[in-house]
Design an enzyme around this catalytic site. Structure first.
Site, mmCIF file in Angstrom:
data_model
loop_
_atom_site.group_PDB
_atom_site.id
_atom_site.type_symbol
_atom_site.label_atom_id
_atom_site.label_comp_id
_atom_site.label_asym_id
_atom_site.label_seq_id
_atom_site.Cartn_x
_atom_site.Cartn_y
_atom_site.Cartn_z
ATOM 1 N N ASP A 87 -50.252 -42.812 -16.543
ATOM 2 C CA ASP A 87 -51.120 -41.679 -16.179
ATOM 3 C C ASP A 87 -50.375 -40.542 -15.483
ATOM 4 O OD1 ASP A 87 -53.109 -43.302 -17.122
ATOM 5 O OD2 ASP A 87 -54.396 -43.105 -15.369
ATOM 6 N N HIS A 234 -48.208 -45.386 -13.584
ATOM 7 C CA HIS A 234 -48.077 -43.933 -13.487
ATOM 8 C C HIS A 234 -46.634 -43.489 -13.736
ATOM 9 C CE1 HIS A 234 -51.816 -44.808 -11.340
ATOM 10 N NE2 HIS A 234 -52.170 -43.561 -11.590
#
Length: 264
Positions: A87, A234
């Site tokens: 992400d 992430h």
């Protein structure tokens, strides 16, 4: 009286009757009191005109956050393999390192892209697509309250993000949408589906966004992953050094134990 005396007397009498004023002035001028000069008139100050008040219209109130997640979120891969999702990118420092690790392991992942980042680093979006990874819309600026906003704002945000991604990769499908922070609402799901995207959630969250050590990330992923899990990590949104270090263990380990699949 002698003639000379008479003449002098007459001349004095004439001068007396004429008066002795100041040179160049009439007797009236000489005897009048001095006139005071008039004081200068101060300039008039313009009266300020009243400025019309401009009031900013109040922002629409956010809808309450649902107490439970709406139905229809994708939390599994649909097969025995595990899916990797990253992400908040792309990021010029960390995304290339993740891509290098995935390429070395001969696996693919899903990258959930923030619109502002995609617009700023289109070459990274193009590389993600070129190397066979899937794309996911992750909102324009990672607004965790996006789902609580008016439906028109939700739609505008998702459309703008898709436009930025497609500017970098015109032919690439944007199959998925992921709400920042997982704070989903039914309105958000409806808009995403209308735009041809499916709602992507997760089943494994090692909370690497909080910058734990690599050992902690590895431990959390290892303990929580099962067949069909969707793992959230992430590649941007802060210093992802520990996530990069953890992935050197996590990626080959998940591939060996479960296999790494594409989302369906």
């Amino acid at each position: 009286m002698r003639p000379r005396a008479v003449l002098a007397f007459a001349l004095g009498l004439v001068l007396l009757l004429a008066g002795c004023g100041e040179p160049g002035k009439t007797p009236t001028q000489a005897g009048a009191p001095p006139t005071a000069s008039a004081a200068p008139t101060p300039p008039k100050t313009p009266t300020p005109r009243p400025t019309p008040s401009r009031t900013t219209p109040p922002k629409p109130k956010l809808r309450p956050l649902p107490k439970t997640l709406p139905a229809g979120l994708h939390r599994t891969t649909g097969d025995h393999g595990v899916a990797l999702t990253f992400d908040d990118g792309p990021d010029p420092r960390f995304t290339p390192q993740i891509l290098d690790q995935l390429r070395a392991a001969h696996v693919t992942a899903t990258f959930c892209l923030v619109g502002k980042q995609a617009r700023r680093y289109p070459q990274l979006v193009a590389r993600i697509v070129r190397e066979g990874h899937q794309l996911c819309n992750h909102s324009w600026r990672h607004d965790i309250n996006l789902g609580r906003r008016p439906v028109a704002e939700i739609r505008a945000d998702l459309v703008r993000t898709n436009q930025a991604i497609r500017a970098a990769a015109p032919q690439a499908p944007i199959t998925w949408f992921r709400q920042p922070g997982g704070r989903w609402t039914a309105e958000e799901l409806t808009v995403a589906r209308q735009l041809g995207m499916r709602p992507l959630h997760w089943s494994v969250d090692p909370q690497d966004w909080d910058h734990p050590p690599a050992k902690t990330i590895i431990k959390r992923v290892t303990a929580a992953t099962r067949h069909g899990s969707i793992v959230l990590m992430h590649d941007a949104g802060g210093d992802r050094t520990q996530t990069i270090a953890a992935c050197r263990r996590v990626i080959p380990d998940l591939k060996r134990r479960f296999g790494i699949s594409r989302l369906r």
